[in-house]
Scaffold this motif. Structure first.
Motif, mmCIF file in Angstrom:
data_model
loop_
_atom_site.group_PDB
_atom_site.id
_atom_site.type_symbol
_atom_site.label_atom_id
_atom_site.label_comp_id
_atom_site.label_asym_id
_atom_site.label_seq_id
_atom_site.Cartn_x
_atom_site.Cartn_y
_atom_site.Cartn_z
ATOM 1 N N ASN A 75 -5.436 -5.958 -5.195
ATOM 2 C CA ASN A 75 -4.902 -5.816 -6.498
ATOM 3 C C ASN A 75 -5.581 -4.476 -7.144
ATOM 4 O OD1 ASN A 75 -3.632 -6.147 -8.984
ATOM 5 N ND2 ASN A 75 -5.147 -7.526 -9.723
ATOM 6 N N PRO A 76 -5.329 -3.287 -6.389
ATOM 7 C CA PRO A 76 -6.176 -1.890 -6.907
ATOM 8 C C PRO A 76 -5.466 -1.681 -8.274
ATOM 9 C CG PRO A 76 -4.211 -1.464 -5.540
ATOM 10 C CD PRO A 76 -4.446 -3.157 -5.311
ATOM 11 N N THR A 77 -6.206 -0.822 -9.328
ATOM 12 C CA THR A 77 -5.803 -0.288 -10.119
ATOM 13 C C THR A 77 -4.925 0.793 -10.055
ATOM 14 O OG1 THR A 77 -7.868 -0.705 -11.452
ATOM 15 C CG2 THR A 77 -6.613 0.869 -12.374
ATOM 16 N N VAL A 78 -3.750 0.803 -10.640
ATOM 17 C CA VAL A 78 -2.692 1.871 -10.554
ATOM 18 C C VAL A 78 -2.589 2.816 -11.700
ATOM 19 C CG1 VAL A 78 -0.343 2.197 -9.984
ATOM 20 C CG2 VAL A 78 -1.468 0.394 -9.238
ATOM 21 N N ARG A 79 -2.497 3.874 -11.394
ATOM 22 C CA ARG A 79 -2.060 5.222 -12.613
ATOM 23 C C ARG A 79 -0.737 5.602 -12.379
ATOM 24 N NH1 ARG A 79 -7.358 4.460 -11.907
ATOM 25 N NH2 ARG A 79 -8.667 4.416 -13.691
#
Length: 672
Positions: free
Chosen positions: A173-177
């Motif tokens: 569940n990585p952080t997405v930009r």
């Protein structure tokens, strides 16, 4: 004769033997159906794996032993041939290693190393059609890329593509930009969102590049060498990222029409445990062809005026401002006196410099003609005067005003002495528009014209192939301060650095020298305001990559102002680029070399901080450092700027105070 018990034992033995044969055949078939192919980067840290199952070819990607992209499907859906994904047969893979260098005429590095391992995997349809494509995969130390190649073949000469079935099964569940869109027709200019991968809503278009931040790794997804194909977005379907192509105009089903041989763009995953490595990467140009322009002696990147941003300001004069020689002379003289290479002839008061029956800049009419300036403008006289002053003329055009009459338009531009143009309002990335842009670049090169694309999709490394492509917009920038209540902030600039800039050149309307605290901001169509410090604005010229940097304010906004001298010194192309320090969403410090000079720029977000700059990247010796930093009162007067001189060696470390929305810039010159 054998006894009955012996017959039974022999029969059981034969049965067991047959079962073992059947089991071995079954295992053999399973192994063949799921035959795996692996490829690692030269340093061994990145690994790509492919297996062909009965449902689809499936790949995965890992870095330092941790999976980033789990089992993900590949394939296509064609209009006539149907699906090319299930029941495929894998041919014999072929491997290759390449380690070479090449020169970039315009770029963030002059000499680039292209080092990768490659595998080419034939995939054959099993439906009697004998269709074949090749999956080409390249593993670099800073990323993995793959594309589909359609070789010339006897029973398959062309295709209409409905969907590319490339998927990206993101692990964890990585952080997405990312930048969200409602449709494919857009300017690619918007505010970015930062959110957990699991929080992304289904069926929402996402522009590229997209940055994913894992616990110990950064990965950006984008594409390279976009030519004769549709631009790619990502969309979340059934919990995983899927490729989504921009459809051809006038319908929604067909995405690409092509004759074989043909190939897709590269699907690129830039990967590192250091965000700076992604900004330093040359993987996109590595995946493009060498220059198609043989004579490049006329290609001269530089800085340009752009008076549309400031509202076409001229001082009190004896002449009437407008689309005329005198107004352009005023800006040409300013450029000549301050080492600004180009002056942009745009128009005045919302109307273009060329004859048109359209109501303003954003449209063309039946009588629009770029070969006929408005009666008040003598274009040849403007170009001749600029040439005498050592300044090149660059014009703004609506793309529909030059297309499809490129030869006629560009012949006239060359005759007048124009050096390049901004091509605006493109707002699409379907296959037709992708082809139009390449045609513009090709034809412009024939007439020694450079191109600056606005309202355009992200770059894909094509400036290696067409070095007359100087820059692209595709980013929400300081032009919006002219009409929107929410200004462009330092935080947004950092969002651009860690997303859009990963794809390359990012054209901003730079050079705003009227900064106010955000609480005092108001929209002004003329003399627009900015809410970042003077130091931040100067640093943008180093941190942002653009081979045609704009100096957008009017002359009286600059003359006598602290820091304006720096704009005359800073180059727009570079011999070497290093990211000295960076923290996503917070700050970045970039060092770029031109010849024997280094330029270092730091951008800060909205929080004051102290950073340390280590000079170990320098060669041995002593350097004279000219340093511009935020003033002590920059939080209330963001135009305040300190300038000091120091002597620096590679052993030194410099502590810098960055104001909120602040920045720092310096020039380092080696002393004899």
């Amino acid at each position: 004769m054998p006894q009955p018990s012996q017959k039974k034992n022999n029969s059981e033995s034969l049965s067991v033997h047959c079962l073992w044969i059947a089991l071995l055949l079954s295992l053999s078939m399973t192994v063949n159906a799921q035959k795996k192919v692996g490829l690692s980067s030269p340093d061994g840290k990145l690994h790509f794996s492919l297996k062909v199952t009965k449902d689809a070819p499936q790949y995965s990607i890992s870095f330092n032993g941790s999976t980033l992209i789990d089992t993900s499907n590949l394939g296509f859906q064609f209009q006539k041939e149907g699906y090319f994904s299930a029941r495929l047969k894998m041919g014999k893979p072929t491997y290759n290693t390449v380690d070479e260098t090449y020169e970039l005429l315009v770029g963030k590095n002059k000499t680039v190393r292209n080092h990768y391992r490659e595998v080419r995997i034939p995939l054959h349809a099993h439906n009697g059609s004998k269709q074949t494509l090749i999956l080409a995969v390249r593993a670099f130390n800073d990323g993995i890329a793959f594309r589909y190649e359609f070789p010339e073949q006897e029973k398959w000469s062309s295709y209409e593509l409905l969907d590319e079935l490339t998927s990206f099964e993101i692990k964890g569940n990585p952080t997405v930009r990312t930048l969200f869109w409602n449709n494919y027709v857009n300017s690619h200019e918007g505010f970015y969102h930062t959110l957990p991968y699991n929080s992304i809503q289904e069926d929402t278009l996402m522009d590229m590049p997209i940055l994913l931040e894992f616990p110990k790794t950064f990965m950006a997804i984008t594409e390279a060498n976009l030519r004769n194909y549709a631009g790619m977005y990502l969309i979340k379907k059934n919990g995983h990222f899927t490729c989504q192509l921009s459809p051809l105009p006038g319908q929604s089903k067909v995405k690409v029409r092509a004759d074989l041989p043909h190939q897709t763009p590269w699907r690129v995953m830039m990967i590192s445990d250091r965000i700076g490595a992604l900004l330093e990467s040359n993987i996109l140009t590595n995946l493009n062809e060498s220059s198609k322009i043989k004579d490049v002696s006329w290609i001269k990147p530089g800085k340009t005026s752009f008076h549309w941003w400031n509202g076409d300001i001229v001082p009190d004069t004896t002449f009437a401002p407008g689309v005329n020689f005198e107004t352009n002379k005023y800006y040409i003289d300013f450029c000549a006196d301050n080492n600004i290479d180009y002056h942009a002839v745009i128009g005045y008061g919302g109307f273009a410099w060329y004859t048109s029956d359209a109501p303003g800049y954003g449209a063309v009419g039946s009588q629009t003609d770029v070969t006929r300036p408005v009666p008040s403008l003598d274009m040849e006289r403007v170009c001749n005067y600029a040439k005498e002053k050592g300044v090149g003329i660059h014009v703004w055009v609506h793309w529909k005003a030059i297309y499809p009459h490129l030869e006629r338009a560009f012949s006239k531009f060359e005759e007048w002495g124009i050096k390049g143009m901004m091509v605006d309002f493109m707002d699409r990335d379907d296959q037709e528009m992708v082809l139009i842009q390449e045609e513009i670049l090709q034809k412009a090169a024939e007439h020694k014209l450079y191109i600056q694309f606005h309202g355009s999709f992200k770059p894909t490394g094509l400036h290696r192939t067409y070095p007359n492509e100087f820059t692209r917009e595709g980013a929400k920038n300081y032009e919006y301060n002219k009409w929107e209540a929410e200004p462009i902030t330092a935080d947004h600039d950092l969002d651009i650095v860690f997303t859009r800039l990963l794809a390359g050149t990012t054209d901003y309307h730079l050079g705003g020298f009227r900064a106010v605290p955000q609480s005092e901001f108001k929209t002004q169509y003329t003399r627009p305001l900015v809410v970042v410090t003077r130091g931040h604005m100067l640093a943008m010229y180093v941190v942002m990559e653009s081979y045609l940097a704009s100096v957008c304010d009017y002359p009286d906004a600059y003359l006598g102002q602290p820091g304006f001298d720096f704009l005359g010194k800073v180059p727009t192309t570079w011999d070497e680029t290093k990211i000295l320090d960076a923290k996503v969403d917070a700050y970045v410090t970039t060092a770029r070399r031109k010849g024997d000079r280094w330029f270092v720029g730091s951008l800060n977000n909205g929080t004051a901080r102290t950073i340390n700059i280590h000079f170990g990247f320098l060669e041995k010796g002593t350097y004279r450092a000219e340093i511009y930093t935020d003033g002590k009162q920059a939080n209330v007067n963001p135009n305040q700027l300190n300038r000091e001189m120091k002597q620096i060696t590679l052993e030194d470390t410099l502590e810098i105070q960055l104001a909120p929305s602040g920045g720092m810039v310096m020039q380092l010159t080696k002393m004899n």
